[in-house]
Design an enzyme around this catalytic site. Structure first.
Site, PDB file in Angstrom:
ATOM      1  CB  CYS A 150      -2.063   2.433  17.932  1.00 19.32           C
ATOM      2  SG  CYS A 150      -1.619   1.597  16.391  1.00 19.32           S
ATOM      3  CG  HIS A 242       2.726   0.559  18.619  1.00 16.38           C
ATOM      4  ND1 HIS A 242       2.661  -0.467  18.711  1.00 16.38           N
ATOM      5  CD2 HIS A 242       1.665   1.330  17.898  1.00 16.38           C
ATOM      6  CE1 HIS A 242       1.787  -1.064  17.613  1.00 16.38           C
ATOM      7  NE2 HIS A 242       1.185   0.192  17.129  1.00 16.38           N
TER       8      HIS A 242
HETATM    9  N1  LIG Z   1      -5.527  -4.272  15.314  1.00 12.89           N
HETATM   10  C1  LIG Z   1      -5.059  -3.249  16.141  1.00 12.89           C
HETATM   11  O1  LIG Z   1      -4.243  -3.081  16.849  1.00 12.89           O
HETATM   12  C2  LIG Z   1      -5.513  -1.884  15.739  1.00 12.89           C
HETATM   13  C3  LIG Z   1      -6.542  -2.054  14.546  1.00 12.89           C
HETATM   14  N2  LIG Z   1      -7.031  -0.672  14.297  1.00 12.89           N
HETATM   15  C4  LIG Z   1      -8.005  -0.310  13.300  1.00 12.89           C
HETATM   16  O2  LIG Z   1      -9.553  -1.069  13.929  1.00 12.89           O
HETATM   17  C5  LIG Z   1     -10.108  -1.526  12.674  1.00 12.89           C
HETATM   18  C6  LIG Z   1     -10.405  -3.099  13.094  1.00 12.89           C
HETATM   19  O3  LIG Z   1      -9.011  -3.757  13.104  1.00 12.89           O
HETATM   20  P1  LIG Z   1      -9.091  -5.260  13.740  1.00 12.89           P
HETATM   21  O4  LIG Z   1     -10.106  -5.465  14.540  1.00 12.89           O
HETATM   22  O5  LIG Z   1      -7.631  -5.544  13.674  1.00 12.89           O
HETATM   23  O6  LIG Z   1      -9.563  -5.831  12.245  1.00 12.89           O
HETATM   24  P2  LIG Z   1     -10.036  -7.502  12.339  1.00 12.89           P
HETATM   25  O7  LIG Z   1      -9.929  -7.748  10.699  1.00 12.89           O
HETATM   26  O8  LIG Z   1      -9.558  -8.155  13.010  1.00 12.89           O
HETATM   27  O9  LIG Z   1     -11.725  -7.405  12.407  1.00 12.89           O
HETATM   28  C7  LIG Z   1     -12.692  -6.693  11.578  1.00 12.89           C
HETATM   29  C8  LIG Z   1     -13.980  -6.540  11.749  1.00 12.89           C
HETATM   30  O10 LIG Z   1     -15.068  -5.886  11.013  1.00 12.89           O
HETATM   31  C9  LIG Z   1     -15.841  -7.136  10.365  1.00 12.89           C
HETATM   32  N3  LIG Z   1     -16.027  -6.950   9.053  1.00 12.89           N
HETATM   33  C10 LIG Z   1     -14.987  -7.160   8.120  1.00 12.89           C
HETATM   34  N4  LIG Z   1     -15.311  -6.701   6.757  1.00 12.89           N
HETATM   35  C11 LIG Z   1     -16.870  -6.491   6.953  1.00 12.89           C
HETATM   36  C12 LIG Z   1     -17.761  -5.931   6.251  1.00 12.89           C
HETATM   37  N5  LIG Z   1     -17.543  -6.247   4.705  1.00 12.89           N
HETATM   38  N6  LIG Z   1     -19.072  -5.632   6.652  1.00 12.89           N
HETATM   39  C13 LIG Z   1     -19.112  -5.778   7.942  1.00 12.89           C
HETATM   40  N7  LIG Z   1     -18.262  -6.062   8.892  1.00 12.89           N
HETATM   41  C14 LIG Z   1     -17.137  -6.477   8.405  1.00 12.89           C
HETATM   42  C15 LIG Z   1     -15.268  -8.432  10.834  1.00 12.89           C
HETATM   43  O11 LIG Z   1     -16.155  -9.315  10.960  1.00 12.89           O
HETATM   44  P3  LIG Z   1     -15.998 -10.835  10.585  1.00 12.89           P
HETATM   45  O12 LIG Z   1     -15.320 -11.695  11.718  1.00 12.89           O
HETATM   46  O13 LIG Z   1     -17.389 -11.665  10.365  1.00 12.89           O
HETATM   47  O14 LIG Z   1     -15.238 -10.903   9.175  1.00 12.89           O
HETATM   48  C16 LIG Z   1     -14.550  -8.091  12.246  1.00 12.89           C
HETATM   49  O15 LIG Z   1     -15.456  -7.877  12.987  1.00 12.89           O
HETATM   50  C17 LIG Z   1      -9.243  -1.364  11.602  1.00 12.89           C
HETATM   51  O16 LIG Z   1      -9.907  -0.038  10.910  1.00 12.89           O
HETATM   52  C18 LIG Z   1      -8.002  -1.195  11.812  1.00 12.89           C
HETATM   53  O17 LIG Z   1      -7.181  -0.426  11.030  1.00 12.89           O
HETATM   54  C19 LIG Z   1      -6.572   0.334  15.000  1.00 12.89           C
HETATM   55  C20 LIG Z   1      -5.697   0.401  15.863  1.00 12.89           C
HETATM   56  C21 LIG Z   1      -5.114  -0.792  16.203  1.00 12.89           C
HETATM   57  N1  LIG Z   2      -1.346   0.942  11.575  1.00 13.47           N
HETATM   58  C1  LIG Z   2      -1.482   0.581  13.089  1.00 13.47           C
HETATM   59  C2  LIG Z   2      -2.483  -0.116  13.410  1.00 13.47           C
HETATM   60  C3  LIG Z   2      -3.833   0.584  12.855  1.00 13.47           C
HETATM   61  O1  LIG Z   2      -4.809  -0.130  12.359  1.00 13.47           O
HETATM   62  O2  LIG Z   2      -3.726   1.908  12.667  1.00 13.47           O
HETATM   63  P1  LIG Z   2      -5.026   2.719  12.321  1.00 13.47           P
HETATM   64  O3  LIG Z   2      -6.081   2.925  13.417  1.00 13.47           O
HETATM   65  O4  LIG Z   2      -4.519   3.990  11.918  1.00 13.47           O
HETATM   66  O5  LIG Z   2      -5.497   1.950  11.004  1.00 13.47           O
HETATM   67  C4  LIG Z   2      -0.099  -0.597  13.181  1.00 13.47           C
HETATM   68  O6  LIG Z   2       0.285  -0.956  12.266  1.00 13.47           O
HETATM   69  O7  LIG Z   2       0.252  -0.493  14.301  1.00 13.47           O
END
Ligand SMILES: NC(=O)C1=CN([C@@H]2O[C@H](COP(=O)(O)OP(=O)(O)OC[C@H]3O[C@@H](n4cnc5c(N)ncnc54)[C@H](OP(=O)(O)O)[C@@H]3O)[C@@H](O)[C@H]2O)C=CC1
Ligand SMILES: N[C@@H](CC(=O)OP(=O)(O)O)C(=O)O
Length: 346
Positions: A150, A242
């Protein structure tokens, strides 16, 4: 044309944004949702702790969440969006790809792999050609494409616009919103009345992903852009958006007016989720913009904002901003999915 899509990690913070952005989408129709074993078998409204400010779409609320396993995803799904924790994604994405699924993934694993397109459709859509290389290398029928981190996606469109002036060196300092760390990422006791001058792994991502995005693809191999990129990443107590301060060294003499024109006229792309104008630039009359609260939702959270463009002895400095969970995460993956459809990969 209707494309049936699934979301891996649909109950998480980014998964919920996918559901919000796909509600009423002209092409994509949700046909499968997966999460961890703890959520599998529950309806989506039971499994997801819904935290997005619009209600759960009614048709999605009753979908039964599946396991994140190719056997639990119907064959009629044409495209998967992935928002799994990167460690989980590194393990399960290849299983889906071997079964022939096409994945537009937001998770950070494999972003820098030589045969994986890391794309922002307006900047480097031609890198999708790497899919052929990937299929040859890996022997699967599926395809994996990634969107960048991001913080990286906030800055790169402005750098792409300035590249015509000879981009030599970039120094960037970020002020990142708490949503980037996920719902439980930083506690209120850590972040209220505070700033944290470290985000694990973020600086190398900005320094490498940006050079891959700005690099060139010759039909067989990708070359990284030659600019040097240095990042310093900080967490501050904003919710979304951001904000970044960028200093660029340029080979040519460039005025702030030249830079503004280059950014404002940088071409957009005609896809359903794309903003009309990729970069909005605030002029000298608004030196205090962009700001996270005021500017993150421009063009449904998909536009990049810039402002405060000023000359320095080496080139220019300016500020830029994007919505980190929309343009920086789910919206970026959806746009990549739209590009895959437009370019005939689906
Ligand atoms: N938050 C943000 O702004 C940003 C996040 N990201 C990236 O996106 C991804 C998701 O982030 P975010 O949504 O915040 O994470 P969350 O922890 O909120 O969500 C994770 C998701 O993955 C599922 N999950 C977790 N463990 C497992 C497993 N072992 N097997 C299958 N499913 C699983 C969870 O299911 P359950 O609900 O059942 O646990 C949930 O649906 C990450 O890689 C993060 O780095 C990237 C950019 C921005
Ligand atoms: N690391 C970013 C969010 C994130 O999860 O990034 P990435 O998609 O590279 O894992 C933040 O903290 O704002």
């Amino acid at each position: 044309m209707t494309v049936r899509v699934g979301i891996l990690g649909a109950t998480g913070a980014v998964g919920q944004r996918f559901i919000q952005l796909l509600d009423g989408h002209p092409t994509f129709e949700i046909g499968a949702l997966t999460a961890s074993k703890a959520s599998a078998g529950k309806t989506y409204k039971e499994a997801a702790k819904w935290r997005v400010s619009t209600p759960i779409p009614e048709d999605v609320a009753e979908i039964v969440v599946g396991r994140t396993d190719p056997a639990d995803v119907p064959d009629d799904i044409d495209l998967l969006f992935s928002s799994l924790p990167s460690g989980v994604a590194a393990e399960v994405e290849p299983q889906f790809l071997e079964e022939g699924f096409v994945i537009s993934s937001n998770s950070s694993n494999d972003r820098m792999a030589e045969d994986v397109p890391l794309t922002i459709p307006e900047i480097n859509g031609d890198h999708l050609g790497l899919i052929e290389v990937q299929r040859d290398n890996r022997g699967w029928d599926g395809a994996l494409i990634k969107n960048p981190n991001c913080s990286t996606i906030t800055m790169v469109p402005t750098l792409a616009a300035l590249d015509e002036f000879g981009l030599d060196r970039v120094h960037v300092t970020t002020l990142q919103a708490v949503s980037g760390a996920g719902y439980s990422g930083v506690t209120s006791m850590e972040i209220i009345d505070n700033a944290i001058p470290h985000i694990g792994g973020e600086e190398p991502k900005m320094e490498t992903e940006s050079r891959k995005l700005l690099g060139s693809f010759d039909g067989a191999e990708l070359s990284m852009h030659g600019a040097e990129v240095n990042a310093s990443c900080n967490r501050i107590p904003t919710l979304d958006g951001h904000l970044e301060s960028v200093f660029v060294d340029l080979a040519d003499d460039v005025t702030p007016e030249d830079a503004r024109n280059a950014m404002e006229n940088y071409p957009g792309i005609d896809l359903p989720s794309a903003p009309e104008q990729l970069i909005h630039v605030f002029g000298e009359d608004q030196p205090d913009r962009p700001q996270p609260r005021l500017d993150r939702d421009r063009e449904n959270g998909m536009q990049i904002s810039a402002g405060g463009i000023t000359e320095t002895p080496q080139g220019l400095k300016y500020n830029c901003l994007a919505h980190n969970t929309v343009r920086g995460a789910a919206g970026a993956s959806v746009l990549n999915g739209e590009l895959l459809v437009e370019e005939g990969w689906i």
